[in-house]
Scaffold this active site. Structure first.
Site, PDB file in Angstrom:
ATOM      1  N   ASP A 142       0.715  -1.088  -0.126  1.00 40.70           N
ATOM      2  CA  ASP A 142      -0.025  -0.023  -0.012  1.00 40.70           C
ATOM      3  C   ASP A 142       0.892   1.286  -0.033  1.00 40.70           C
ATOM      4  O   ASP A 142       1.777   1.350  -0.844  1.00 40.70           O
ATOM      5  CB  ASP A 142      -0.921   0.034   1.082  1.00 40.70           C
ATOM      6  N   ASP A 184       1.942   7.146   4.874  1.00 37.85           N
ATOM      7  CA  ASP A 184       0.510   7.789   4.959  1.00 37.85           C
ATOM      8  C   ASP A 184       0.564   8.603   6.054  1.00 37.85           C
ATOM      9  O   ASP A 184       1.053   8.246   7.391  1.00 37.85           O
ATOM     10  CB  ASP A 184      -0.359   6.550   4.919  1.00 37.85           C
ATOM     11  N   ARG A 237       0.603   9.687  -5.991  1.00 36.86           N
ATOM     12  CA  ARG A 237       0.460  10.140  -4.591  1.00 36.86           C
ATOM     13  C   ARG A 237       1.970  10.636  -4.300  1.00 36.86           C
ATOM     14  O   ARG A 237       2.432  10.234  -3.393  1.00 36.86           O
ATOM     15  CB  ARG A 237       0.141   9.153  -3.738  1.00 36.86           C
TER      16      ARG A 237
END
Length: 546
Positions: free
Chosen positions: A377, A381, A434
């Site tokens: 993933d 984050d 991202r």
């Protein structure tokens, strides 16, 4: 040696110095090629872990190999000049790097230095850290010194500093890690050895690395556009730059800058485990116990630590890799209502979820000089009301989802007013998306990063986030910035771009205004043209002490 994965230290053989020198010179004739691009090649390196300084020639002072966490070259005298040099007198264009720790300044105007194009004990170029709080780029000619460039910095005895000095033709570039860049033009010396020096000071030196300068210099190490491709452009800012420019205070080397340095939420910047015990983790059991310990702790990661899933990290921790090969693989780090944590100099590989998750109102986290590859993933984050985070000098190495700021379109109740993040001097190296993708956070400050070959997009501002994108270098990025149209199912955000360079890249999509980060902290913006060289030379693991 895979320079694409960060510098790995190569110690020449001490049992056969002649053969070692021949091997080094053979390396010097080759180019390391990554993806068809000419890359820097290693000419020489020494970390002194073998316990001797064979291949070095000393002049003055009291030189020996000692231990300071690992092997170091120590100069103990403080009553005269002292110099030690190595390498080939025929070397021309190269970059020499080292870690330098002044231990005693015998007077306020004394210095420790890194040298290049050394002709003799009294003739060379050098980058000097002085006890009077300056860094200077200088030339010594038959014992007479000339200052070519200088800047004010904080210099403290007992502190490690990362120095690099590049000589390319008549261009000289000196860099202090997380500090100023000094440049000058001088043609007195065209070739010469490398070395270290002190002037009425004692010091430790470690991790000396010499690499060729990629051609041409100082352009990116991957080729620029062909003649048929439009030249790099710097579009006019979509909103005027502030009438009062941001402060240009230099951050202290080895300490966090950006939002992680701000005094807020009861925390005076980010100090990590400073003041606590120093421990070394060589296996998963010890590592997991250490990160779960209450109170300040400096955790040195040595070798490969294999963990699973995301493991919680308590407040007041510094997690720092030893050398360039410290690795956390299989799992990642999780911050749940944690704060005051530093993570540096770690290879994060093959995480089964996120490599680092900063969540649940965590704050004051500094993520610096790491490498991220292969996470299922996110690499990093920052979600669920987290705040005051700096992500700096990291290498996102062909990652998929590099950085997510706010996890969901429905997270406004927890994220609005939070998610203040600084993202600078990172190498987004053929990572797909991202860089970051942002919801709600403001300001998110994206500056002086090198974006290279990002397939889907670089920066996305959505759900009314406020993102300032400045001083970055975008190369082969089809969609540098999304904002007005939103992204995927997320609504539009706000993005301001200024002073960026776009090479063979799309047109940035910008809209609205953004709170200026300079209302929170001082920062020094590097001209975008120099970002590829600075970032490829300085980002990732093996560049700092551990």
């Amino acid at each position: 040696m895979n320079l694409h994965q960060g510098t790995r230290r190569l110690t020449p053989s001490r049992t056969a110095p002649g053969a070692a020198l021949l091997a080094l010179l053979l390396v010097a004739t080759a180019l390391v090629v990554t993806g068809g691009s000419a890359r820097a090649a290693t000419l020489f390196s020494d970390n002194f872990d073998d316990g001797n300084s064979t291949g070095w020639t000393a002049s003055g002072g009291s030189w020996s190999v000692a231990t300071d966490g690992s092997g170091v070259l120590r100069q103990a005298g403080t009553s005269a000049d002292a110099r030690s040099r190595a390498g080939s007198a025929s070397w021309t264009d190269y970059t020499v790097r080292a870690r330098v720790k002044p231990t005693v300044f015998n007077g306020s105007n004394r210095f420790v230095a890194l040298t290049a194009r050394v002709q003799s004990a009294t003739s060379y170029y050098y980058l000097a850290l002085r006890g009077n709080n300056t860094v200077e780029l200088k030339r010594l000619s038959n014992g007479t010194s000339t200052t070519l460039a200088s800047a004010a910095v904080t210099v403290t005895a007992g502190t490690w500093y990362g120095l690099s000095l590049q000589v390319s033709g008549s261009t000289l570039t000196g860099r202090l890690e997380n500090g100023p860049v000094l440049t000058a033009t001088d043609s007195q010396y065209a070739t010469g050895q490398v070395g270290v020096a002190t002037f009425y000071a004692s010091a430790h030196f470690d991790d000396v690395l010499v690499e060729t300068v990629g051609a041409p210099s100082p352009t990116p190490t991957t080729p620029g556009p062909t003649p048929t491709t439009p030249a790099p452009t710097t579009p006019a800012p979509t909103t005027p730059a502030p009438t009062t420019p941001p402060p240009t205070g230099n951050p202290v080397p080895g300490q966090p800058d950006g939002f992680a340095s701000v005094n807020a939420l009861g925390q005076n910047g980010t100090t990590g485990g400073a003041g606590g015990p120093v421990v070394t983790a060589t296996n998963a059991t010890d590592f997991l116990n250490y990160i779960d310990t209450t109170g300040p702790l400096v955790i040195r990661v040595q070798g490969v630590i294999r963990i699973s899933s995301k493991q919680g990290v308590r407040p007041h921790k510094t997690i720092i890799g030893v050398g360039g090969n410290a690795e956390i693989t299989g799992g990642g780090l999780d911050f749940y209502r944690s704060y005051n944590v530093i993570v540096r100099n770690i290879n994060f590989t093959e995480a089964e979820d996120d490599a680092i998750n900063v969540g649940q109102e965590s704050h004051h986290v500094w993520i610096d000089h790491n490498r991220f590859a292969g996470a299922v993933d996110g690499s990093v984050d920052i979600v669920r009301g987290a705040d005051y985070v700096t992500v700096s000098w990291n290498h996102f190495d062909h990652s998929d989802k590099s950085m997510l700021i706010s996890h969901s379109d429905g997270a406004g109740s927890t994220d609005i007013g939070h998610l203040k993040v600084s993202i600078h001097h990172n190498f987004f190296d053929h990572s797909r998306q991202r860089h970051p993708r942002v919801r709600f956070g403001e300001p998110v400050h994206v500056y002086n990063n090198y974006f290279l070959g990002n397939d889907l997009y670089a920066v996305a501002s959505t759900e009314n986030a406020g993102v300032l994108v400045e001083g970055n270098y975008f190369e082969n990025v089809p969609f540098p910035i999304y904002s007005a149209s939103g992204y995927a199912d997320s609504g539009p955000g706000r993005a301001v771009q200024r002073n960026n360079i776009f090479v063979n890249s799309g047109v940035p999509e910008t809209t609205g205004t953004v709170v200026e980060p300079s209302t929170y902290y001082a920062y020094q913006l590097q001209p975008a043209a120099g970002v590829p060289a600075a970032v490829t030379a300085g980002a990732g693991v093996g560049r700092i002490t551990g």
